[in-house]
Design an enzyme around this catalytic site. Sequence first.
Site, PDB file in Angstrom:
ATOM      1  N   SER A 263       0.824  -1.207   0.000  1.00  0.00           N
ATOM      2  CA  SER A 263       0.000   0.000   0.000  1.00  0.00           C
ATOM      3  C   SER A 263       0.866   1.269   0.000  1.00  0.00           C
ATOM      4  O   SER A 263       1.711   1.408  -0.877  1.00  0.00           O
ATOM      5  CB  SER A 263      -0.948  -0.062   1.206  1.00  0.00           C
ATOM      6  N   LYS A 267       4.232   2.085  -2.450  1.00  0.00           N
ATOM      7  CA  LYS A 267       4.660   3.298  -3.167  1.00  0.00           C
ATOM      8  C   LYS A 267       6.109   3.592  -2.775  1.00  0.00           C
ATOM      9  O   LYS A 267       6.964   3.915  -3.602  1.00  0.00           O
ATOM     10  CB  LYS A 267       3.778   4.496  -2.780  1.00  0.00           C
ATOM     11  N   TRP A 354      -9.760   0.589  -5.412  1.00  0.00           N
ATOM     12  CA  TRP A 354      -9.197   1.887  -5.010  1.00  0.00           C
ATOM     13  C   TRP A 354      -7.772   2.039  -5.554  1.00  0.00           C
ATOM     14  O   TRP A 354      -7.327   3.118  -5.907  1.00  0.00           O
ATOM     15  CB  TRP A 354      -9.223   1.955  -3.480  1.00  0.00           C
ATOM     16  N   HIS A 404      -7.552  -5.760  -0.527  1.00  0.00           N
ATOM     17  CA  HIS A 404      -6.327  -5.020  -0.221  1.00  0.00           C
ATOM     18  C   HIS A 404      -5.677  -5.621   1.030  1.00  0.00           C
ATOM     19  O   HIS A 404      -6.212  -5.462   2.143  1.00  0.00           O
ATOM     20  CB  HIS A 404      -6.757  -3.571   0.027  1.00  0.00           C
TER      21      HIS A 404
HETATM   22  C1  GCU Z   1      -5.288   4.870   1.800  1.00  0.00           C
HETATM   23  C2  GCU Z   1      -4.681   5.640   0.652  1.00  0.00           C
HETATM   24  C3  GCU Z   1      -3.871   4.743  -0.277  1.00  0.00           C
HETATM   25  C4  GCU Z   1      -2.868   3.938   0.515  1.00  0.00           C
HETATM   26  C5  GCU Z   1      -3.555   3.229   1.646  1.00  0.00           C
HETATM   27  C6  GCU Z   1      -2.588   2.558   2.625  1.00  0.00           C
HETATM   28  O1  GCU Z   1      -6.271   3.997   1.328  1.00  0.00           O
HETATM   29  O2  GCU Z   1      -5.741   6.277  -0.033  1.00  0.00           O
HETATM   30  O3  GCU Z   1      -3.180   5.513  -1.238  1.00  0.00           O
HETATM   31  O4  GCU Z   1      -2.202   3.052  -0.329  1.00  0.00           O
HETATM   32  O5  GCU Z   1      -4.278   4.146   2.442  1.00  0.00           O
HETATM   33  O6  GCU Z   1      -1.416   2.802   2.610  1.00  0.00           O
HETATM   34  O7  GCU Z   1      -3.077   1.794   3.443  1.00  0.00           O
END
Ligand code: GCU
Length: 426
Positions: A263, A267, A354, A404
């Site tokens: 998540s 990134k 998402w 997720h």
């Molecule tokens: C939120 C956010 C995402 C991210 C996620 C996480 O949903 O919008 O961009 O990847 O949190 O890191 O859990």
Amino acid sequence: MISRLFTLVLLVSPLAHGLSADPIYDETQVPSYTLPDPLVFKNGSPVTTPAEWEKRREELLRLFESHVYGKTPVGRPTEMRFESRKKVNGFLGGLATLEEIRIHFSPAAEEPFLDLLVIKPSQIPETGAPTFLALNFNGNHSIHPSPEITLSGSWMRTSEEDVKNGLIDDNRATENSRGSKSSRWPVEKLIKSGTALATFYYGDIDPDFDDGFKNGIHALFGQPAADEWGSIGAWAWGASRAMDFLTTDKDIDKERVAIFGHSRLGKTALWAGARDQRFSLVISNNSGCGGAALSRRCFGERVGRINTAFPHWFSDAFLQYNENEAALPVDQHQLIALIAPRRVYVASAVEDEWADPRGEFLAAKHAGPVYELLGKKGLGVCDLPGLNTPVGDTVRYHIRAGKHDVTDFDWEEYIKAIKSIAAARR
Ligand code: GCU
């Protein structure tokens, strides 16, 4: 001169040209877009040789710094040092050893520090063990219930549920939170496969809230300017400092260190892996917007939304692309291309809309031309594969069933991927 422009024309709705911040969840509403070509310099000249790619790589790194993640200090602080604070032999019933290392960044200040937990198989081959360097969300103690792992004293993000379940009290972890995330960390499976796991809590480097960059590593380096690092840049920098330690450990196979994140930490893994070529495998687990997903698709989470909900993650320069993704000088397939010719694994989950699974797949696919220029294969397929069916080799991708998360299926594939890299020669 032949331009290598590749245009992706998708069904266009007159209502949807990416002008609103609302997420799109319908493929027919995805705006038409043209991806910036990784193999064309800013001045329009093509990149046709590996030597030219090296220059283009630098140019792209600068573009991602200036427009997305912010500029990051280069290298390690001169006075950084490693303090071994704990060693346990016979961990996991004798299968493993455990070591805790505190990375100090400055002799003048106790904080910030990075607490690295390293769990290695007891039997290490001559070449060293392939190693996952993984960022965690909830403290090193959250990955496994063992009382041997020191409970993190750092500030923690919290949710109503965490408070209700007694996992976090006043933004600090409680004893109850030991092993609270163990479903995402199959430590025994990793160790039995012969791989080592090194992990650290991302909040050690920068607590994950918008405090105007007063705390964490930013406090040490000073207030960032508008084009300097946000939290993702900081976490990625922290991963490189953890790698600095791993290179000193003879039990680690330096040719087989994978950087892993889920998540927002996916990134981070991509940005860390793009910058730091010591990572031979980069694993993006459900990283989504600002990670592996193409921004121009505007599908699921969008730039404007992420910048509003998490204003501290990117540089302020990224704000100019809110509701304006088409103006970005880069897109996320180029971030993946920066990892070439090293291995990259992009993983999606089908219910994780998402994070735009298709956008993650397409970014991995469109990094292909750079891999091919460097003598490797790209993803090798045109269409999104079926569920739980990994594709590709150097560039690998899967979309698994479910939501997720990080599952045993994901880890089993990552273990195969890291073990397929040739061991270091000694
Ligand atoms: C939120 C956010 C995402 C991210 C996620 C996480 O949903 O919008 O961009 O990847 O949190 O890191 O859990």
